[in-house]
Design a protein around this motif. Structure first.
Motif, mmCIF file in Angstrom:
data_model
loop_
_atom_site.group_PDB
_atom_site.id
_atom_site.type_symbol
_atom_site.label_atom_id
_atom_site.label_comp_id
_atom_site.label_asym_id
_atom_site.label_seq_id
_atom_site.Cartn_x
_atom_site.Cartn_y
_atom_site.Cartn_z
ATOM 1 N N ILE A 89 -2.724 -12.372 -18.453
ATOM 2 C CA ILE A 89 -3.586 -11.215 -18.198
ATOM 3 C C ILE A 89 -3.122 -10.398 -16.995
ATOM 4 O O ILE A 89 -2.807 -10.945 -15.946
ATOM 5 C CB ILE A 89 -5.045 -11.677 -17.979
ATOM 6 N N GLY A 90 -3.107 -9.079 -17.170
ATOM 7 C CA GLY A 90 -2.872 -8.148 -16.070
ATOM 8 C C GLY A 90 -4.087 -7.264 -15.901
ATOM 9 O O GLY A 90 -4.792 -6.964 -16.884
ATOM 10 N N PHE A 91 -4.366 -6.837 -14.660
ATOM 11 C CA PHE A 91 -5.577 -6.059 -14.363
ATOM 12 C C PHE A 91 -5.229 -4.686 -13.791
ATOM 13 O O PHE A 91 -4.316 -4.554 -12.969
ATOM 14 C CB PHE A 91 -6.448 -6.799 -13.343
ATOM 15 N N ILE A 92 -5.983 -3.683 -14.225
ATOM 16 C CA ILE A 92 -5.913 -2.342 -13.654
ATOM 17 C C ILE A 92 -7.334 -1.942 -13.293
ATOM 18 O O ILE A 92 -8.237 -2.003 -14.139
ATOM 19 C CB ILE A 92 -5.320 -1.317 -14.635
ATOM 20 N N PHE A 93 -7.548 -1.515 -12.038
ATOM 21 C CA PHE A 93 -8.889 -1.212 -11.549
ATOM 22 C C PHE A 93 -9.040 0.272 -11.236
ATOM 23 O O PHE A 93 -8.064 0.971 -10.943
ATOM 24 C CB PHE A 93 -9.190 -2.023 -10.285
ATOM 25 N N GLN A 94 -10.273 0.736 -11.253
ATOM 26 C CA GLN A 94 -10.562 2.139 -10.931
ATOM 27 C C GLN A 94 -10.109 2.498 -9.528
ATOM 28 O O GLN A 94 -9.573 3.580 -9.289
ATOM 29 C CB GLN A 94 -12.064 2.403 -11.077
ATOM 30 N N ASN A 95 -10.332 1.585 -8.573
ATOM 31 C CA ASN A 95 -10.008 1.864 -7.170
ATOM 32 C C ASN A 95 -8.638 1.352 -6.760
ATOM 33 O O ASN A 95 -8.361 1.187 -5.573
ATOM 34 C CB ASN A 95 -11.086 1.254 -6.272
ATOM 35 N N PHE A 96 -7.803 1.039 -7.745
ATOM 36 C CA PHE A 96 -6.401 0.645 -7.558
ATOM 37 C C PHE A 96 -6.231 -0.756 -6.973
ATOM 38 O O PHE A 96 -5.339 -1.493 -7.350
ATOM 39 C CB PHE A 96 -5.624 1.665 -6.707
ATOM 40 N N ASN A 97 -7.049 -1.119 -5.959
ATOM 41 C CA ASN A 97 -6.979 -2.442 -5.317
ATOM 42 C C ASN A 97 -5.585 -2.750 -4.769
ATOM 43 O O ASN A 97 -5.093 -3.874 -4.888
ATOM 44 C CB ASN A 97 -7.421 -3.541 -6.295
#
Length: 234
Positions: A89-97
């Motif tokens: 799993i890879g994650f992409i967030f609204q606030n970039f993190n």
């Protein structure tokens, strides 16, 4: 023939604070096939982000069953969950993190370094992903010196560096203007076309139509799941 890389059966989750129990979702059952691009939509408070975090093994559930890449999540210990998450799993967030003290290159290298990959290999893979994102000249910058669209490209490069089978994107265009949002969606569609499964939470109805399937949540329940015609990013 494709197969389910994510499968939920009567999945239930609630939060409890003292004597107050808040049900987030109830008996959700659905499957996501390898190579799908699924948008998760619904009103605020419907449970979209919580569902994404549960699928991403960041939050636990109380009832039902969840399988990721064929593994029964409920029977796994924290270390096993971490290994499964890092592998698939890879994650992409609204606030970039992104970490402000690190350069763009270091931010993208970080997942591999945490996994114990040598710095040399991590750097080689990070450079490849950043060049792919059109950020060859920005690798030594701090991320806050970049535009919002460029920062999200850094976040996408970081999500891809471990070569995950699934990308979970939580409002990936939420902080971007319409032009930048379409550029990010074009990138996501290209990544999906290469075979990576994508689940995306979005409040933008137009962007949700760019996915191949839409799951609509309301009050913690799936009220609609439909296939969609492939749309162009224009």
């Amino acid at each position: 023939m494709s197969k389910a890389i994510i499968k939920a059966s009567e999945l239930g989750k609630y939060y409890q604070v003292g004597n107050i129990k808040t049900q987030v979702f109830n008996s959700l059952s659905f499957a996501v096939e390898e190579g799908e691009f699924v948008s998760i939509v619904g009103p605020s408070g419907a449970g979209k982000t919580t569902l994404l975090n549960t699928i991403g093994l960041l939050e636990k559930f109380q009832s039902g069953r969840l399988q990721v890449a064929g593994a029964d999540v409920a029977t796994m210990k924290d270390q096993q969950l971490s290994q499964l998450r890092n592998q698939y799993i890879g994650f992409i967030f609204q606030n970039f993190n992104l970490l402000p003290e690190m350069t763009v290159l270091d931010n993208v290298m970080l997942p591999l370094e945490i996994a114990g990959v040598s710095s040399a290999i991590a750097k080689e893979k990070a450079v490849y992903q950043l060049e792919r994102m059109g950020l060859k000249g920005r690798m030594d910058h701090k991320h806050f010196l970049l535009s919002g669209g460029q920062q999200q490209r850094v976040a996408i490069a970081r999500a891809l560096i471990s070569e995950p089978k699934v990308i979970l994107a939580d409002e990936p265009t939420g902080n971007l203007n319409s032009q930048m949002a379409m550029e990010i969606m074009k990138l996501l569609k290209e990544i999906n076309a290469e075979g990576t499964t994508i689940l995306m939470v979005t409040h933008d109805e137009h962007l949700s139509q760019l996915a191949t399937r839409q799951i609509m949540l309301s009050d913690g329940n799936i009220i609609e799941s439909q296939q969609q015609e492939l749309a162009s990013c224009g």
